[in-house]
Design a protein around this motif. Structure first.
Motif, PDB file in Angstrom:
ATOM      1  N   GLU A  55       0.754  -1.076  -0.005  1.00 55.81           N
ATOM      2  CA  GLU A  55       0.064   0.068  -0.070  1.00 55.81           C
ATOM      3  C   GLU A  55       0.875   1.401  -0.072  1.00 55.81           C
ATOM      4  OE1 GLU A  55      -3.141   0.141   2.592  1.00 55.81           O
ATOM      5  OE2 GLU A  55      -3.830  -1.792   2.450  1.00 55.81           O
ATOM      6  N   LEU A  56       1.947   1.173   0.575  1.00 57.18           N
ATOM      7  CA  LEU A  56       3.029   2.340   0.622  1.00 57.18           C
ATOM      8  C   LEU A  56       3.180   2.648  -0.700  1.00 57.18           C
ATOM      9  CD1 LEU A  56       4.587   4.612   2.437  1.00 57.18           C
ATOM     10  CD2 LEU A  56       6.338   2.584   2.378  1.00 57.18           C
ATOM     11  N   ALA A  57       3.701   1.662  -1.542  1.00 51.39           N
ATOM     12  CA  ALA A  57       4.296   1.848  -2.856  1.00 51.39           C
ATOM     13  C   ALA A  57       3.296   2.238  -3.830  1.00 51.39           C
ATOM     14  CB  ALA A  57       4.962   0.495  -3.228  1.00 51.39           C
ATOM     15  N   ALA A  58       2.107   1.815  -3.731  1.00 53.64           N
ATOM     16  CA  ALA A  58       0.791   1.946  -4.542  1.00 53.64           C
ATOM     17  C   ALA A  58       0.715   3.568  -4.317  1.00 53.64           C
ATOM     18  CB  ALA A  58      -0.248   1.135  -4.140  1.00 53.64           C
ATOM     19  N   SER A  59       0.532   4.002  -2.962  1.00 56.25           N
ATOM     20  CA  SER A  59      -0.021   5.244  -2.797  1.00 56.25           C
ATOM     21  C   SER A  59       1.263   6.568  -2.949  1.00 56.25           C
ATOM     22  CB  SER A  59      -0.677   5.466  -1.562  1.00 56.25           C
ATOM     23  OG  SER A  59       0.332   4.937  -0.517  1.00 56.25           O
ATOM     24  N   ASN A  60       2.477   5.999  -3.145  1.00 61.32           N
ATOM     25  CA  ASN A  60       3.491   6.970  -3.277  1.00 61.32           C
ATOM     26  C   ASN A  60       4.282   6.441  -4.205  1.00 61.32           C
ATOM     27  OD1 ASN A  60       3.301   8.717  -0.380  1.00 61.32           O
ATOM     28  ND2 ASN A  60       2.966   6.644   0.085  1.00 61.32           N
ATOM     29  N   PRO A  61       3.971   6.720  -5.507  1.00 65.71           N
ATOM     30  CA  PRO A  61       4.887   6.456  -6.673  1.00 65.71           C
ATOM     31  C   PRO A  61       6.403   7.003  -6.633  1.00 65.71           C
ATOM     32  CG  PRO A  61       2.974   7.454  -7.552  1.00 65.71           C
ATOM     33  CD  PRO A  61       2.756   7.163  -6.064  1.00 65.71           C
ATOM     34  N   GLU A  62       6.100   8.358  -5.903  1.00 64.64           N
ATOM     35  CA  GLU A  62       7.522   9.131  -6.174  1.00 64.64           C
ATOM     36  C   GLU A  62       8.580   8.731  -5.143  1.00 64.64           C
ATOM     37  OE1 GLU A  62       5.270  10.331  -2.531  1.00 64.64           O
ATOM     38  OE2 GLU A  62       4.556   9.830  -4.619  1.00 64.64           O
ATOM     39  N   LEU A  90       8.544  -1.122  -5.898  1.00 62.88           N
ATOM     40  CA  LEU A  90       8.498  -1.941  -4.993  1.00 62.88           C
ATOM     41  C   LEU A  90       9.189  -3.282  -5.030  1.00 62.88           C
ATOM     42  CD1 LEU A  90       7.378  -3.157  -2.004  1.00 62.88           C
ATOM     43  CD2 LEU A  90       5.279  -4.044  -3.288  1.00 62.88           C
ATOM     44  N   GLN A  91       9.921  -3.449  -4.110  1.00 62.26           N
ATOM     45  CA  GLN A  91      10.868  -4.752  -4.181  1.00 62.26           C
ATOM     46  C   GLN A  91      10.657  -5.494  -2.781  1.00 62.26           C
ATOM     47  OE1 GLN A  91      13.678  -5.927  -7.233  1.00 62.26           O
ATOM     48  NE2 GLN A  91      11.568  -5.352  -7.560  1.00 62.26           N
ATOM     49  N   LEU A  92      10.940  -6.835  -2.878  1.00 58.90           N
ATOM     50  CA  LEU A  92      10.917  -7.488  -1.672  1.00 58.90           C
ATOM     51  C   LEU A  92      12.260  -8.474  -1.357  1.00 58.90           C
ATOM     52  CD1 LEU A  92       6.921  -8.619  -1.841  1.00 58.90           C
ATOM     53  CD2 LEU A  92       7.937  -6.741  -0.256  1.00 58.90           C
ATOM     54  N   LEU A  93      12.596  -8.454  -0.249  1.00 58.13           N
ATOM     55  CA  LEU A  93      13.972  -9.353  -0.224  1.00 58.13           C
ATOM     56  C   LEU A  93      13.465 -10.228   1.039  1.00 58.13           C
ATOM     57  CD1 LEU A  93      16.595  -6.435   0.362  1.00 58.13           C
ATOM     58  CD2 LEU A  93      15.515  -7.488  -1.707  1.00 58.13           C
ATOM     59  N   ILE A 189      -1.170   4.009   7.327  1.00 56.58           N
ATOM     60  CA  ILE A 189      -1.332   2.824   6.434  1.00 56.58           C
ATOM     61  C   ILE A 189      -1.199   1.425   7.222  1.00 56.58           C
ATOM     62  CG2 ILE A 189      -0.436   1.225   4.606  1.00 56.58           C
ATOM     63  CD1 ILE A 189       0.763   3.673   3.406  1.00 56.58           C
ATOM     64  N   MET A 190      -2.242   0.751   7.617  1.00 56.13           N
ATOM     65  CA  MET A 190      -2.342  -0.309   8.715  1.00 56.13           C
ATOM     66  C   MET A 190      -1.669  -1.396   8.124  1.00 56.13           C
ATOM     67  SD  MET A 190      -6.071  -0.662  10.599  1.00 56.13           S
ATOM     68  CE  MET A 190      -7.051   0.805  10.909  1.00 56.13           C
ATOM     69  N   THR A 191      -1.045  -2.245   9.116  1.00 62.05           N
ATOM     70  CA  THR A 191      -0.645  -3.542   8.868  1.00 62.05           C
ATOM     71  C   THR A 191      -1.672  -4.627   9.156  1.00 62.05           C
ATOM     72  OG1 THR A 191       0.377  -3.885  10.870  1.00 62.05           O
ATOM     73  CG2 THR A 191       1.790  -2.646   9.590  1.00 62.05           C
ATOM     74  N   GLU A 192      -1.389  -5.944   8.925  1.00 68.36           N
ATOM     75  CA  GLU A 192      -2.202  -6.816   9.258  1.00 68.36           C
ATOM     76  C   GLU A 192      -2.539  -7.001  10.891  1.00 68.36           C
ATOM     77  OE1 GLU A 192      -0.323  -8.198   5.354  1.00 68.36           O
ATOM     78  OE2 GLU A 192       0.461  -7.345   7.412  1.00 68.36           O
ATOM     79  N   TYR A 193      -1.771  -6.883  11.360  1.00 71.50           N
ATOM     80  CA  TYR A 193      -1.674  -6.933  12.907  1.00 71.50           C
ATOM     81  C   TYR A 193      -2.308  -5.728  13.372  1.00 71.50           C
ATOM     82  CZ  TYR A 193       1.398 -10.982  13.427  1.00 71.50           C
ATOM     83  OH  TYR A 193       2.078 -12.162  13.397  1.00 71.50           O
ATOM     84  N   GLU A 194      -1.885  -4.471  12.944  1.00 72.16           N
ATOM     85  CA  GLU A 194      -2.609  -3.311  13.358  1.00 72.16           C
ATOM     86  C   GLU A 194      -4.127  -3.425  13.226  1.00 72.16           C
ATOM     87  OE1 GLU A 194      -2.311   1.478  12.538  1.00 72.16           O
ATOM     88  OE2 GLU A 194      -0.896  -0.149  11.444  1.00 72.16           O
TER      89      GLU A 194
END
Length: 213
Positions: A55-62, A90-93, A189-194
């Motif tokens: 959600e962070l990446a989607a809402s902040n393309p800059e 977005l990348q995931l490690l 932006i909420m997480t699952e736990y939040e």
């Protein structure tokens, strides 16, 4: 909480190496090339199932966004989310945060997110807390001067410990909230736990910590 093994996770991740680089250390100091844009780099450590970073990446393309998660069976959900709704930033490690210096060059990170990390409440486990001095030393090696740490947790003890640890290390604090969802703070932006904790009416603690420039 028992982690459910997903035997198909490894194959799925291997099929999506455009999202999860196989050798992330190869991109140390060169992440802007991987993203195809030069932009501030925001990194979440312990990204879990990836809701926040997606959600962070989607809402902040800059900005460019990276989520780090060690557990393959957890990370794969974040990979699915990224594959279902592709984002160029977005990348995931699949990596251990203690090795963060292997993947990023000095000064490469502009913001770190620490969301709902394990509180490790026993005193003898303090060194495992992601806001312990040992981890802070690793973070500052790869953070810009003036870079920030944003943290959220439901655990009051961890939050109080983090306030002390961060200030003792030399960070200055701002936007400290003892009940985020009643504070009027915008842009969360909420997480699952939040979401689970919020639905139970539990307070969410939040802080921002910045390095002195």
């Amino acid at each position: 909480m028992r982690l459910r093994h997903k035997p198909w996770a490894e194959d799925y991740i291997n099929e999506n190496r455009h999202i999860v680089p196989e050798q992330p250390e190869r991109w140390q100091g060169r992440w802007s090339e991987r993203f195809e844009q030069r932009a501030p780099l925001h990194v979440e450590i312990g990204t879990g199932k990836g809701r926040f970073v997606n959600e962070l990446a989607a809402s902040n393309p800059e900005i460019n966004v990276i989520g780090i998660e060690l557990m393959e069976s957890v990370l794969v959900t974040g990979v699915q989310r990224a594959a279902d709704a592709p984002k160029k930033n977005l990348q995931l490690l699949q990596a251990d945060v203690k090795d963060i210096g292997d993947f990023f060059a000095p000064g490469e990170i502009d913001r770190l997110y620490i969301n709902f990390t394990d509180p490790w409440p026993k005193k003898r486990h303090a060194k495992r807390r992601l806001t312990h001095e040992g981890f802070l030393n690793r973070y500052v090696e790869v953070m810009n001067r003036g870079a920030e740490i944003h943290m959220k947790t439901d655990n009051q003890g961890l939050f109080e410990y983090s306030l002390s640890s961060l200030t003792s290390f030399g960070f200055y604090l701002r936007d400290v909230s003892l009940d985020l969802h009643r504070s009027g703070w915008q842009g969360n932006i909420m997480t699952e736990y939040e979401e689970k904790f919020f639905e139970k009416g539990m307070p969410i603690y939040r802080l921002e910590a910045a390095l002195h420039q």
